[in-house]
Design a protein around this motif. Structure first.
Motif, PDB file in Angstrom:
ATOM      1  N   SER A   1       0.602  -1.275   0.207  1.00 33.43           N
ATOM      2  CA  SER A   1       0.472   0.129  -0.102  1.00 33.43           C
ATOM      3  C   SER A   1       0.872   0.873   0.242  1.00 33.43           C
ATOM      4  N   ALA A   2       2.203   1.156   0.819  1.00 28.99           N
ATOM      5  CA  ALA A   2       2.383   2.628   0.706  1.00 28.99           C
ATOM      6  C   ALA A   2       3.390   3.035  -0.821  1.00 28.99           C
ATOM      7  N   HIS A   3       3.924   1.245  -1.168  1.00 29.90           N
ATOM      8  CA  HIS A   3       4.957   2.501  -2.560  1.00 29.90           C
ATOM      9  C   HIS A   3       3.537   2.338  -3.191  1.00 29.90           C
ATOM     10  N   ASP A   4       2.569   2.075  -3.609  1.00 26.66           N
ATOM     11  CA  ASP A   4       1.357   2.302  -4.511  1.00 26.66           C
ATOM     12  C   ASP A   4       0.921   3.748  -4.315  1.00 26.66           C
ATOM     13  N   ILE A   5       0.734   3.828  -2.539  1.00 24.36           N
ATOM     14  CA  ILE A   5       0.903   5.781  -2.374  1.00 24.36           C
ATOM     15  C   ILE A   5       1.186   6.522  -2.651  1.00 24.36           C
ATOM     16  N   CYS A   6       2.409   5.903  -2.520  1.00 29.22           N
ATOM     17  CA  CYS A   6       3.701   7.059  -2.770  1.00 29.22           C
ATOM     18  C   CYS A   6       3.554   7.461  -4.165  1.00 29.22           C
ATOM     19  N   ALA A   7       3.213   6.277  -5.070  1.00 32.87           N
ATOM     20  CA  ALA A   7       3.734   6.378  -6.565  1.00 32.87           C
ATOM     21  C   ALA A   7       2.522   7.241  -6.681  1.00 32.87           C
ATOM     22  N   ALA A   8       0.985   7.182  -6.396  1.00 32.25           N
ATOM     23  CA  ALA A   8      -0.051   7.967  -6.890  1.00 32.25           C
ATOM     24  C   ALA A   8      -0.160   9.429  -7.021  1.00 32.25           C
ATOM     25  N   LEU A   9       0.553   9.618  -5.424  1.00 32.62           N
ATOM     26  CA  LEU A   9       0.752  10.755  -5.294  1.00 32.62           C
ATOM     27  C   LEU A   9       1.537  11.733  -5.832  1.00 32.62           C
ATOM     28  N   TRP A  10       2.669  10.716  -6.469  1.00 28.28           N
ATOM     29  CA  TRP A  10       3.721  11.658  -7.269  1.00 28.28           C
ATOM     30  C   TRP A  10       3.521  12.169  -8.236  1.00 28.28           C
ATOM     31  N   GLU A  11       2.757  10.527  -8.990  1.00 31.24           N
ATOM     32  CA  GLU A  11       1.690  11.398 -10.451  1.00 31.24           C
ATOM     33  C   GLU A  11       1.023  12.320 -10.593  1.00 31.24           C
ATOM     34  N   ALA A  12       0.757  12.521  -9.102  1.00 31.31           N
ATOM     35  CA  ALA A  12      -0.176  13.754  -8.547  1.00 31.31           C
ATOM     36  C   ALA A  12       0.507  15.236  -8.458  1.00 31.31           C
ATOM     37  N   ASP A  13       1.855  14.832  -8.478  1.00 29.58           N
ATOM     38  CA  ASP A  13       2.625  16.042  -8.443  1.00 29.58           C
ATOM     39  C   ASP A  13       2.404  16.718  -6.273  1.00 29.58           C
ATOM     40  N   ALA A  14       2.797  15.865  -6.442  1.00 26.16           N
ATOM     41  CA  ALA A  14       2.853  15.588  -4.474  1.00 26.16           C
ATOM     42  C   ALA A  14       4.266  15.495  -4.326  1.00 26.16           C
ATOM     43  N   ASP A  15       4.654  16.719  -3.381  1.00 27.08           N
ATOM     44  CA  ASP A  15       6.390  16.182  -2.678  1.00 27.08           C
ATOM     45  C   ASP A  15       5.778  14.647  -1.851  1.00 27.08           C
ATOM     46  N   VAL A  16       6.186  14.007  -1.932  1.00 26.11           N
ATOM     47  CA  VAL A  16       6.149  12.755  -1.716  1.00 26.11           C
ATOM     48  C   VAL A  16       7.245  12.408  -1.021  1.00 26.11           C
ATOM     49  N   THR A  17       6.986  11.918   0.652  1.00 25.46           N
ATOM     50  CA  THR A  17       8.761  11.047   1.270  1.00 25.46           C
ATOM     51  C   THR A  17       7.957   9.235   2.133  1.00 25.46           C
ATOM     52  N   MET A  18       9.018   8.865   1.602  1.00 24.54           N
ATOM     53  CA  MET A  18       8.455   7.241   2.368  1.00 24.54           C
ATOM     54  C   MET A  18       9.344   7.466   3.451  1.00 24.54           C
ATOM     55  N   VAL A  19       8.756   6.557   4.698  1.00 23.29           N
ATOM     56  CA  VAL A  19       9.583   6.848   5.969  1.00 23.29           C
ATOM     57  C   VAL A  19       9.734   4.857   5.818  1.00 23.29           C
ATOM     58  N   GLN A  20      10.579   3.906   5.717  1.00 21.13           N
ATOM     59  CA  GLN A  20      11.263   2.706   5.993  1.00 21.13           C
ATOM     60  C   GLN A  20      11.233   2.467   7.025  1.00 21.13           C
ATOM     61  N   ARG A  21      10.597   1.784   7.813  1.00 21.31           N
ATOM     62  CA  ARG A  21      10.688   1.860   9.369  1.00 21.31           C
ATOM     63  C   ARG A  21      11.096   0.300   8.877  1.00 21.31           C
ATOM     64  N   SER A  22      11.717  -0.666   8.445  1.00 22.57           N
ATOM     65  CA  SER A  22      12.693  -2.279   8.159  1.00 22.57           C
ATOM     66  C   SER A  22      12.070  -2.350   6.779  1.00 22.57           C
ATOM     67  N   SER A  23      13.650  -3.363   6.964  1.00 25.51           N
ATOM     68  CA  SER A  23      13.663  -4.311   5.547  1.00 25.51           C
ATOM     69  C   SER A  23      11.546  -4.288   5.242  1.00 25.51           C
TER      70      SER A  23
END
Length: 599
Positions: free
Chosen positions: A341-363
């Protein structure tokens, strides 16, 4: 080796097995199994989902079950010849028990049974009305005041839950509840599916707009009605929703929308449940014998709480609440989590020109979709597999026939291939700072899913955005929020207008706690996982999915869920167990799930 010779050797093993079973000789039957061997039974012999290991395990199971369930008449399936490769003989088989008929898959090593899958398919005297048994539909002849098919359905719908009580209530109307409802309908088990949404399929329609199935269409069919051959390989979420709504209608399910369970209580004296339902504002009391929680792997959001959340001036959502990127163009968004879900949401937000940061908490384990399709699924679930005669039903059985104890040994070489094939891709991710893993033992996605149900992403494009720096990546743990930012434990401040907590979901027995009681949830114990003693799947070894599709320590309480493949395949075995109990058949359970963990 000539097929006739392989067939003869296979039949000789089956003949010896039949003779031992008919003679009630559990030890002689067990002696036909190799030292390292596995008998996986899906309801047929154990009235459970149970894998026994080695001749000792087989002997114990048969000693307890043989006289009660009487398995026998094992034979090579008509039209299927055993095949030998690399010293292993593989044979499709059929068999019977006292209560029913089944089929399975047997593998021989040195003419001894290495793996045996037995799966109940139907109950004698209670076969589904399909094929030659299908209903006529029309009522030929003349009859005064006859009711039409539609009128009979409407009368049933008006009565069930009011004048008459369902035998089974299914809480949750996603693909799991719908698949089970369809199975029970065909078996003549009165059932009601309860769902709080406005329409069937809204569970999918309400999710973020870019969501598509990451599993291919051949893996995702529902019982009875398969997707047409022009269906997309990866189904968009609204199309899934429409299919589920259509399916619910044409399979004639008693499906109550806008219906929320307020509480449920079991009466040991009567053996029935009291289920209080708010049905579109009306309180309805249902009294089923069996209660199924089909609230799904993604049913109960895990929403962590951090200091400062209340004072944060932006918006905080769990990923299940996130509808899509449209309102966040030009805004700063932090997505906490690094799985699907995190990856899907990040990609969609980027496509909509949002400034996106993913916080990875574990591998996170990542596998590219096309690579997974070719190497991981292609032999069983693909157009090529269908062309080679591997039907959905056969594929399900082949997959089910590999015992969980050794499944990782078959998966590790496949994921080694994937790692080699996509080495440049993984190097790019690591250079970007992404923390990768391949599971505790290198067995990859399927074992992670079966063990913990999380910790992976099937890449459909978001990974390249991380590699290219288009989606910013930060590693660390959330410590607190201030008015305008997420603050990590190392002091890093990530300013945000929106924070999406893609933090997964809790154990399904959380629903038992909410709807019934914490006491019942603890009585049942943890739901999901194999007991592999790997990350988030503590031991001891269980051998099957904990508490899924089988009897639990709470009488007449069942759990059903998983992906579309599992909802399709395992709904049959749960439905047969419920039907057998409704008809008063003897259902002696071998190896009832023990409780080692509460959640």
């Amino acid at each position: 080796m000539l097929d006739s010779t392989v067939t003869t050797r296979t039949q000789e093993v089956l003949d010896r097995l039949n003779a031992a079973l008919e003679g009630g000789d559990a030890e002689s039957a067990a002696a036909l199994f190799a030292t390292d061997s596995y008998w996986r039974d899906l309801v047929a012999v154990t009235w459970n989902l149970k894998t026994v290991e080695g001749s000792t395990g087989v002997a114990d199971m048969l000693t307890q079950q043989l006289a009660q369930t009487r398995p026998g008449r094992f034979q090579i399936q008509d039209g299927e010849l055993p095949e030998e490769a690399d010293g292993i003989v593989t044979a499709w088989i059929t068999f019977e028990t006292k209560a029913g008929r089944g089929w399975g898959l047997m593998r021989l090593k040195d003419d001894r049974i290495w793996t045996l899958l037995t799966a109940l398919q139907e109950l004698k005297g209670y076969e589904e009305h399909r094929g030659k048994r299908r209903p006529l539909g029309a009522q030929h002849g003349a009859q005064k005041n006859r009711s039409s098919w539609k009128e009979r359905l409407e009368a049933e719908e008006a009565s069930l839950g009011y004048d008459t009580q369902p035998y089974t209530v299914i809480v949750g109307g996603g693909q799991g509840g719908i698949a089970l409802g369809a199975r029970l309908r065909q078996l003549g088990v009165p059932a009601i599916v309860l769902d709080m949404h406005d329409r069937p399929g809204d569970q999918w329609r309400s999710r973020y707009k870019s969501l598509c199935l990451h599993d291919p269409v051949w893996y995702d069919h529902l019982p009875y009605i398969k997707f047409p051959d022009n269906w997309p390989v990866f189904t968009p979420k609204d199309k899934v929703g429409d299919w589920l709504e259509m399916y619910t209608k044409v399979m004639e399910l008693n499906y109550w929308t806008r219906s929320e369970v307020k509480k449920a209580e079991y009466d040991e004296a009567s053996g029935n449940w009291t289920v209080e339902v708010n049905r579109d504002g009306e309180t309805v009391i249902l009294n089923p014998t069996q209660l199924v929680l089909a609230t799904g792997m993604s049913g109960k959001p895990n929403m962590p709480q951090f200091p400062g959340m209340d004072s944060f001036k932006g918006t905080i959502q769990h990923s299940s609440q996130h509808e899509g990127p449209d309102a966040w163009t030009g805004k700063k968004v932090v997505v906490v989590g690094s799985n699907n879900s995190a990856h899907d949401i990040c990609a969609a937000l980027w496509e909509a020109d949002a400034d996106v940061t993913m916080v990875q908490r574990s591998s996170t384990h990542i596998v590219r979709s096309d690579t997974l399709m070719e190497i991981g699924l292609g032999a069983l679930y693909s157009e090529e597999a269908v062309a080679n005669g591997v039907t959905t039903e056969k594929a399900d059985m082949i997959f089910a026939s590999l015992p969980y104890r050794i499944m990782h040994e078959f998966q590790i070489p496949l994921y080694d291939q994937m790692r080699e094939r996509d080495a440049e891709f993984y190097a790019g991710l690591e250079k970007a700072g992404f923390q990768l893993d391949w599971g505790d033992d290198g067995s990859g996605l399927f074992m992670k899913y079966l063990r913990r149900g999380s910790g992976y992403y099937i890449d459909v494009g978001a990974s390249q955005l991380i590699i290219d720096g288009e989606v910013k990546l930060v590693n660390g743990q959330v410590d607190h929020f201030d008015e305008t930012a997420v603050v990590l434990s190392d002091g890093t401040r990530l300013e945000a207008d929106l924070v999406v907590m893609a933090t997964g979901y809790g154990s399904m027995n959380g629903w038992a706690a909410d709807l019934i009681s914490q006491e019942v949830a603890d009585k049942v114990g943890k739901v999901w996982g194999l007991g592999s003693d790997t990350t988030k799947d503590p031991g001891p070894w269980e051998g099957e999915q904990r508490n899924m599709w089988k009897p639990t320590q709470q009488e007449n309480l069942w759990f059903h869920g998983g992906n579309l493949h599992q909802s399709r395949h395992y709904s049959l075995y749960l439905a047969l167990q419920l039907k057998a109990r409704m008809e008063g058949l003897d259902t002696p359970v071998y190896g009832l799930q023990e409780v080692h963990h509460l959640s």
